[in-house]
Design a protein around this motif. Structure first.
Motif, PDB file in Angstrom:
ATOM      1  N   TYR A   1       3.453 -23.044  -4.749  1.00  0.00           N
ATOM      2  CA  TYR A   1       2.880 -22.820  -6.117  1.00  0.00           C
ATOM      3  C   TYR A   1       3.315 -21.746  -6.539  1.00  0.00           C
ATOM      4  CZ  TYR A   1      -1.005 -21.255  -9.081  1.00  0.00           C
ATOM      5  OH  TYR A   1      -1.662 -20.632 -10.223  1.00  0.00           O
ATOM      6  N   THR A   2       3.898 -20.652  -5.803  1.00  0.00           N
ATOM      7  CA  THR A   2       4.390 -19.476  -6.561  1.00  0.00           C
ATOM      8  C   THR A   2       5.768 -19.732  -7.219  1.00  0.00           C
ATOM      9  OG1 THR A   2       3.595 -17.951  -4.575  1.00  0.00           O
ATOM     10  CG2 THR A   2       5.438 -16.990  -5.870  1.00  0.00           C
ATOM     11  N   VAL A   3       6.696 -20.857  -6.622  1.00  0.00           N
ATOM     12  CA  VAL A   3       7.775 -21.213  -7.211  1.00  0.00           C
ATOM     13  C   VAL A   3       7.778 -21.860  -8.319  1.00  0.00           C
ATOM     14  CG1 VAL A   3       9.912 -22.276  -6.960  1.00  0.00           C
ATOM     15  CG2 VAL A   3       9.152 -20.844  -5.070  1.00  0.00           C
TER      16      VAL A   3
ATOM     17  N   THR B   1      17.125  -4.017  -7.756  1.00  0.00           N
ATOM     18  CA  THR B   1      17.359  -4.368  -6.497  1.00  0.00           C
ATOM     19  C   THR B   1      16.052  -4.542  -5.744  1.00  0.00           C
ATOM     20  OG1 THR B   1      17.709  -2.285  -5.695  1.00  0.00           O
ATOM     21  CG2 THR B   1      19.603  -3.186  -6.363  1.00  0.00           C
ATOM     22  N   PHE B   2      16.274  -5.558  -4.795  1.00  0.00           N
ATOM     23  CA  PHE B   2      15.028  -5.910  -3.933  1.00  0.00           C
ATOM     24  C   PHE B   2      15.036  -4.889  -2.601  1.00  0.00           C
ATOM     25  CE2 PHE B   2      14.926 -10.517  -5.494  1.00  0.00           C
ATOM     26  CZ  PHE B   2      13.947 -10.120  -6.376  1.00  0.00           C
ATOM     27  N   LYS B   3      13.800  -4.793  -1.987  1.00  0.00           N
ATOM     28  CA  LYS B   3      13.727  -3.941  -0.836  1.00  0.00           C
ATOM     29  C   LYS B   3      14.427  -4.673   0.244  1.00  0.00           C
ATOM     30  CE  LYS B   3       9.374  -1.727  -2.127  1.00  0.00           C
ATOM     31  NZ  LYS B   3       7.921  -1.540  -2.097  1.00  0.00           N
TER      32      LYS B   3
ATOM     33  N   SER C   1      11.279 -16.735  -1.274  1.00  0.00           N
ATOM     34  CA  SER C   1      11.427 -15.129  -1.096  1.00  0.00           C
ATOM     35  C   SER C   1      11.657 -14.580  -2.303  1.00  0.00           C
ATOM     36  CB  SER C   1      12.317 -14.883  -0.145  1.00  0.00           C
ATOM     37  OG  SER C   1      12.795 -13.731   0.036  1.00  0.00           O
ATOM     38  N   PHE C   2      12.550 -15.091  -3.333  1.00  0.00           N
ATOM     39  CA  PHE C   2      12.908 -14.444  -4.480  1.00  0.00           C
ATOM     40  C   PHE C   2      11.470 -14.309  -5.368  1.00  0.00           C
ATOM     41  CE2 PHE C   2      13.595 -14.646  -9.116  1.00  0.00           C
ATOM     42  CZ  PHE C   2      14.631 -13.558  -9.078  1.00  0.00           C
ATOM     43  N   CYS C   3      10.922 -15.517  -5.675  1.00  0.00           N
ATOM     44  CA  CYS C   3       9.818 -15.746  -6.637  1.00  0.00           C
ATOM     45  C   CYS C   3       8.408 -14.751  -5.821  1.00  0.00           C
ATOM     46  CB  CYS C   3       9.275 -17.085  -6.571  1.00  0.00           C
ATOM     47  SG  CYS C   3      10.371 -17.965  -7.570  1.00  0.00           S
ATOM     48  N   GLN C   4       8.344 -14.687  -4.351  1.00  0.00           N
ATOM     49  CA  GLN C   4       7.404 -13.956  -3.830  1.00  0.00           C
ATOM     50  C   GLN C   4       7.534 -12.490  -4.173  1.00  0.00           C
ATOM     51  OE1 GLN C   4       7.350 -14.835   0.343  1.00  0.00           O
ATOM     52  NE2 GLN C   4       5.745 -16.741  -0.155  1.00  0.00           N
ATOM     53  N   GLN C   5       8.929 -12.084  -4.037  1.00  0.00           N
ATOM     54  CA  GLN C   5       9.054 -10.534  -4.442  1.00  0.00           C
ATOM     55  C   GLN C   5       9.105 -10.172  -5.855  1.00  0.00           C
ATOM     56  OE1 GLN C   5      12.124  -8.478  -1.923  1.00  0.00           O
ATOM     57  NE2 GLN C   5      12.767 -10.379  -1.269  1.00  0.00           N
ATOM     58  N   LEU C   6       9.457 -11.283  -6.501  1.00  0.00           N
ATOM     59  CA  LEU C   6       9.156 -11.053  -8.138  1.00  0.00           C
ATOM     60  C   LEU C   6       7.485 -10.932  -8.303  1.00  0.00           C
ATOM     61  CD1 LEU C   6      10.587 -10.949 -10.959  1.00  0.00           C
ATOM     62  CD2 LEU C   6       9.710 -13.271 -11.032  1.00  0.00           C
ATOM     63  N   VAL C   7       6.757 -11.774  -7.773  1.00  0.00           N
ATOM     64  CA  VAL C   7       5.480 -11.653  -7.955  1.00  0.00           C
ATOM     65  C   VAL C   7       4.695 -10.333  -7.549  1.00  0.00           C
ATOM     66  CG1 VAL C   7       3.131 -12.441  -7.562  1.00  0.00           C
ATOM     67  CG2 VAL C   7       4.960 -14.079  -8.161  1.00  0.00           C
ATOM     68  N   GLN C   8       5.219  -9.834  -6.452  1.00  0.00           N
ATOM     69  CA  GLN C   8       4.981  -8.651  -5.778  1.00  0.00           C
ATOM     70  C   GLN C   8       5.114  -7.517  -6.454  1.00  0.00           C
ATOM     71  OE1 GLN C   8       6.682  -8.572  -1.794  1.00  0.00           O
ATOM     72  NE2 GLN C   8       5.336 -10.342  -0.967  1.00  0.00           N
ATOM     73  N   MET C   9       6.470  -7.451  -7.072  1.00  0.00           N
ATOM     74  CA  MET C   9       6.788  -6.534  -8.049  1.00  0.00           C
ATOM     75  C   MET C   9       5.790  -6.619  -9.433  1.00  0.00           C
ATOM     76  SD  MET C   9      11.082  -6.374  -8.234  1.00  0.00           S
ATOM     77  CE  MET C   9      10.988  -5.390  -9.432  1.00  0.00           C
ATOM     78  N   GLU C  10       5.718  -7.457  -9.728  1.00  0.00           N
ATOM     79  CA  GLU C  10       4.683  -7.564 -10.933  1.00  0.00           C
ATOM     80  C   GLU C  10       3.373  -7.015 -10.691  1.00  0.00           C
ATOM     81  OE1 GLU C  10       6.592 -11.786 -12.927  1.00  0.00           O
ATOM     82  OE2 GLU C  10       4.635 -11.892 -11.713  1.00  0.00           O
ATOM     83  N   GLU C  11       2.690  -7.399  -9.682  1.00  0.00           N
ATOM     84  CA  GLU C  11       1.550  -6.888  -9.277  1.00  0.00           C
ATOM     85  C   GLU C  11       1.412  -5.384  -9.107  1.00  0.00           C
ATOM     86  OE1 GLU C  11       0.555  -9.051  -5.916  1.00  0.00           O
ATOM     87  OE2 GLU C  11      -0.088 -10.971  -6.935  1.00  0.00           O
ATOM     88  N   GLU C  12       2.664  -4.860  -8.199  1.00  0.00           N
ATOM     89  CA  GLU C  12       2.960  -3.318  -7.997  1.00  0.00           C
ATOM     90  C   GLU C  12       3.042  -2.725  -9.463  1.00  0.00           C
ATOM     91  OE1 GLU C  12       5.485  -1.488  -4.679  1.00  0.00           O
ATOM     92  OE2 GLU C  12       6.603  -1.837  -6.489  1.00  0.00           O
TER      93      GLU C  12
END
Length: 307
Positions: free
Chosen positions: A138-140, A275-277, A285-296
């Motif tokens: 769903y995230t992707v 850059t990602f952590k 993994s890319f999409c999850q980290q992008l969504v986490q950045m958006e929420e953060e």
């Protein structure tokens, strides 16, 4: 999370990634006539796949390349990083071009059995990408859903090569030289040994869809503006995703110009690197980290404003 220019792909990795992310390039061969090779160059856009890291090119049967290579197999092949949607206009306003790869070498026709093997590989490339997209989470899907499927899908771009109404000659491009050309026109020779030992970025086959999916979504572009503010302390009026890879991504932000411009425009486009952590292992993994950045980013802005 912070902007950085230290954690980026090597030139060899960038070359491999560009080749893996696109499916069409500019083939150049030396024009031939009855007297043999001449120094005039014939150029046309052709489609290709990578097989064991080498370009395999499909040339329409009526193209002059098929005559030229009988006399002289020397050629060159140029491939640009995909820049879907509105990005070409922005780069043009910045007097930049997409990063690209220039290969020199021999254009070698495949015999029937090897051409058939290349055709089977082509079918697998198309099917594997379609399977990956269909089975995505769903995230992707949320990121890719906004993209223009016809213009950004490698599988869609390659399907016409399977059309039985068009005849093609299949070539292997034997690389003898490789050059990386950045957006400012800077050129960097890349050793063939580095090319052979380097791998394309894991996101390469989906990069055009990822970039376009993000840029076609107003919500995600607003998030890019927040990234500039939260992570780089930079106020951007607008923002677009320019490139993606396992280490992070590049954004074009519209910021106040530091110099007075002749056209009276107060703003200029500027490139920023995030850059990602942790490196992204795949598109999920890319999409999850992008969504986490958006929420953060949203949470940081909300807490600082007392909302």
């Amino acid at each position: 999370m912070k902007g950085s220019k230290t954690t980026v792909l090597t030139f060899a990795e960038k070359c491999k990634t560009i080749l893996a992310s696109n499916w069409q390039g500019q083939l150049n061969t030396i024009k031939a006539d009855a007297k043999g090779s001449k120094e005039d160059i014939y150029s046309s856009k052709v489609k290709y796949i990578l097989k064991r890291g080498k370009p395999y090119i499909w040339v329409p049967e009526n193209e002059l390349h098929n005559v030229n290579t009988i006399v002289d197999e020397r050629g060159s092949f140029a491939v640009a990083s995909p820049i879907p949607g509105f990005l070409p206009n922005i780069l043009k306003s910045m007097k930049k071009l997409p990063a690209r790869v220039a290969l020199g070498g021999d254009v070698v026709p495949l015999k029937e059995q090897k051409a058939q093997s290349a055709a089977e590989c082509l079918k697998e490339v198309i099917l594997s990408e379609e399977r990956a997209i269909c089975n995505s989470s769903y995230t992707v899907s949320g990121v890719l859903s906004s993209s223009n499927h016809i213009t950004t899908s490698r599988s869609e771009g390659l399907k016409e090569l399977l059309d039985e109404g068009e005849m093609y000659v299949v070539y292997k491009f034997d690389v003898s030289s490789c050059m990386f050309i950045d957006g400012n026109g800077g050129t960097y020779d890349v050793e063939l040994e580095d090319i052979s030992t380097s791998k394309a970025d894991v996101l390469a086959p989906y990069s055009a869809k990822l970039i376009d999916g993000i840029n076609q979504s107003e919500a995600r572009r607003r998030a890019l503006i927040l990234f500039c503010f939260v992570y780089l302390n930079t106020n951007a009026r607008d923002a677009y995703m320019l490139s993606v890879d396992r280490k992070g991504f590049d954004v074009l932000g519209k910021v106040l110009s530091t110099e007075k411009k002749d056209d009276g425009n107060e703003y200029q486009w500027k490139q920023f690197r995030f850059t990602f952590k942790e490196e992204a292992e795949d598109i999920e993994s890319f999409c999850q980290q992008l969504v986490q950045m958006e929420e953060e980013a949203v949470n940081k802005v909300s807490s600082s404003s007392g909302l």
